[in-house]
Design a protein around this motif. Structure first.
Motif, PDB file in Angstrom:
ATOM      1  N   ALA A 269      13.461-101.416 -39.814  1.00  0.00           N
ATOM      2  CA  ALA A 269      14.102-102.128 -38.713  1.00  0.00           C
ATOM      3  C   ALA A 269      15.468-102.916 -39.403  1.00  0.00           C
ATOM      4  N   VAL A 270      15.367-103.429 -40.378  1.00  0.00           N
ATOM      5  CA  VAL A 270      16.348-104.282 -41.188  1.00  0.00           C
ATOM      6  C   VAL A 270      17.557-103.053 -41.567  1.00  0.00           C
ATOM      7  N   ASP A 271      17.304-101.791 -42.010  1.00  0.00           N
ATOM      8  CA  ASP A 271      18.011-100.756 -42.231  1.00  0.00           C
ATOM      9  C   ASP A 271      18.984-100.455 -41.072  1.00  0.00           C
ATOM     10  N   LEU A 272      18.278-100.393 -39.732  1.00  0.00           N
ATOM     11  CA  LEU A 272      18.777-100.138 -38.450  1.00  0.00           C
ATOM     12  C   LEU A 272      19.951-100.902 -38.022  1.00  0.00           C
ATOM     13  N   ILE A 273      19.692-102.324 -38.382  1.00  0.00           N
ATOM     14  CA  ILE A 273      20.378-103.358 -38.241  1.00  0.00           C
ATOM     15  C   ILE A 273      21.761-103.256 -39.182  1.00  0.00           C
ATOM     16  N   ALA A 274      21.397-102.777 -40.401  1.00  0.00           N
ATOM     17  CA  ALA A 274      22.513-102.870 -41.290  1.00  0.00           C
ATOM     18  C   ALA A 274      23.327-101.503 -40.968  1.00  0.00           C
ATOM     19  N   GLU A 275      22.995-100.722 -40.421  1.00  0.00           N
ATOM     20  CA  GLU A 275      23.549 -99.505 -39.966  1.00  0.00           C
ATOM     21  C   GLU A 275      24.275 -99.713 -38.779  1.00  0.00           C
ATOM     22  N   GLY A 276      23.973-100.805 -37.913  1.00  0.00           N
ATOM     23  CA  GLY A 276      24.692-101.095 -36.727  1.00  0.00           C
ATOM     24  C   GLY A 276      24.167-100.064 -35.585  1.00  0.00           C
ATOM     25  N   MET A 281      13.518 -98.470 -31.288  1.00  0.00           N
ATOM     26  CA  MET A 281      12.328 -98.927 -31.702  1.00  0.00           C
ATOM     27  C   MET A 281      11.819 -98.273 -32.856  1.00  0.00           C
ATOM     28  N   VAL A 282      11.405 -98.668 -33.850  1.00  0.00           N
ATOM     29  CA  VAL A 282      10.983 -97.835 -35.180  1.00  0.00           C
ATOM     30  C   VAL A 282       9.619 -97.487 -34.887  1.00  0.00           C
ATOM     31  N   SER A 283       9.398 -96.228 -35.410  1.00  0.00           N
ATOM     32  CA  SER A 283       8.209 -95.350 -34.607  1.00  0.00           C
ATOM     33  C   SER A 283       7.479 -94.497 -35.890  1.00  0.00           C
ATOM     34  N   TRP A 284       6.120 -94.423 -35.703  1.00  0.00           N
ATOM     35  CA  TRP A 284       5.389 -93.670 -36.780  1.00  0.00           C
ATOM     36  C   TRP A 284       5.328 -92.130 -36.428  1.00  0.00           C
ATOM     37  N   GLN A 285       5.800 -91.188 -36.812  1.00  0.00           N
ATOM     38  CA  GLN A 285       5.635 -89.722 -36.369  1.00  0.00           C
ATOM     39  C   GLN A 285       5.480 -89.117 -37.315  1.00  0.00           C
ATOM     40  N   HIS A 286       4.340 -88.208 -37.368  1.00  0.00           N
ATOM     41  CA  HIS A 286       4.298 -87.185 -38.407  1.00  0.00           C
ATOM     42  C   HIS A 286       4.487 -87.668 -39.938  1.00  0.00           C
TER      43      HIS A 286
END
Ligand code: F6P
Length: 337
Positions: A269-276, A281-286
């Motif tokens: 989530a913090v990485d997504l904000i840093a990338e703008g 939603m962060v999600s768990w897949q595979h």
């Protein structure tokens, strides 16, 4: 990093109820249940209960509170209801939102897991392990009622892991005859007890939800275990007992898997904000953390798949899912040549 206390309630308050979050706040967090910031699951801001008994829209006050904090983005943590409210506020207020799925119900779409689910399954499984002994000692049918709101994920997972004989979930219509048939069949095979798990949203045989109204007129699911116990006793003469696990499933020490997922979700989530990148939603897949649009995640409800791997596994192990045999339309006689 600012922590907003009691979710939207903190943003409604003046002065705003928020505090800086330091690295020291994370000490011991891995082993802590609940939330150090507090939360709320009452009072939809778009229909907020007022002191005079009416409801009103307080969304602009919350948005104003958010703006006063001067933040770059908001990380919202919750289930489909909370995330839907936060997204509506973000769209209306034009602010940046990143969401983290957190609900023991595991019913949010687009993620295989949400924080809290694994811990709840562990607790329900342990409860079944414990009930096993007293069931066998007293020759009883022990019924464990678990949470999950409208989905049967906790019931199916804990039921298989805890060796239940019967699992009832809202996604599969049941009949009391099928349930009692399993109890009689176990008895005929020399087993003097039965373990049953029922999800709280399972209805009565005639289709009514079983609910309880708590103080402040809050209506919640609960009580279907006792309904089933009474009817099973009446039909089979079996001695029945009910355990309603309730909020025990939401407390205690988080499981290692929940700790891992929560940590990985927080980093992502913090990485997504840093990338703008906003509105995911962060999600768990595979076995990976990916991001999906919040809108898609909240629009797609994840119920138990009645034909999925877990239900097929349960059936293959001889666990009764209570299946109501569909009434067959009268067949026309076919003349063979
Ligand atoms: O959504 C999580 C959940 O624990 C459900 O499984 C349950 O039905 C509900 O919340 C209970 O709500 P409350 O904590 O308000 O009693």
């Amino acid at each position: 990093m600012i922590g907003i206390l009691r979710s939207t309630q903190g943003l409604l308050q003046r002065p705003i109820d928020a505090r800086p979050l330091e690295l020291t706040d994370t000490y011991s967090l891995l082993t802590t249940g609940g939330t150090i910031l507090g939360t709320t699951n009452k009072g939809n801001p778009f229909a907020f209960p007022k002191a005079d008994g009416t409801v009103g829209d307080c969304s602009e006050e919350i948005i104003d509170g958010y703006r006063q904090l001067g933040l770059d983005a908001l990380i919202g943590i919750g289930g489909d209801g909370s995330l839907a409210i936060l997204r509506k506020l973000a769209v209306q207020g034009g602010f940046n939102l990143v969401a983290i799925p957190k609900t023991i119900d595991n019913d949010l779409g687009s993620t295989e897991r949400s924080i809290g689910f694994d811990t709840a399954v562990n607790i329900a499984t342990e409860a079944l392990d414990r009930l096993h002994f007293t069931a066998a000692s007293h020759s009883r049918v022990m019924i464990l009622e678990v949470m999950g709101r409208d989905a049967g994920h906790i019931a199916v997972s804990a039921g298989i892991a805890g060796g239940a004989d019967i699992i009832l979930i809202p996604e599969i219509p049941y009949s009391l005859d099928a349930v009692c048939g399993q109890i009689e069949a176990l008895k005929a095979r020399g087993r003097n007890f039965a373990l049953m798990v029922v999800a709280e949203a399972v209805c009565t045989e005639t289709g009514e939800k079983v609910t309880r109204t708590h103080a402040l007129s809050q209506c919640r699911l609960g009580g279907v275990g006792q309904y089933l116990a009474d009817h099973i006793s009446a039909k089979t003469e079996a001695e029945t007992r009910v355990t309603v696990l309730g909020h025990v499933q939401r407390g205690g020490t988080p499981s290692p898997l929940d700790r891992l997922i929560a940590t990985a979700f927080g980093v992502a989530a913090v990485d997504l904000i840093a990338e703008g990148q906003f509105d995911p939603m962060v999600s768990w897949q595979h076995r990976r953390v990916v991001s999906v649009p919040i809108e898609r995640a909240i629009a797609h409800y994840q119920a138990v798949d009645p034909h999925g791997t877990l239900v097929r596994t349960a059936r293959a192990m001889g666990i009764c899912m209570g299946d109501r045999v569909p009434e067959r339309a009268p067949q026309a006689a076919v003349a063979l040549p």
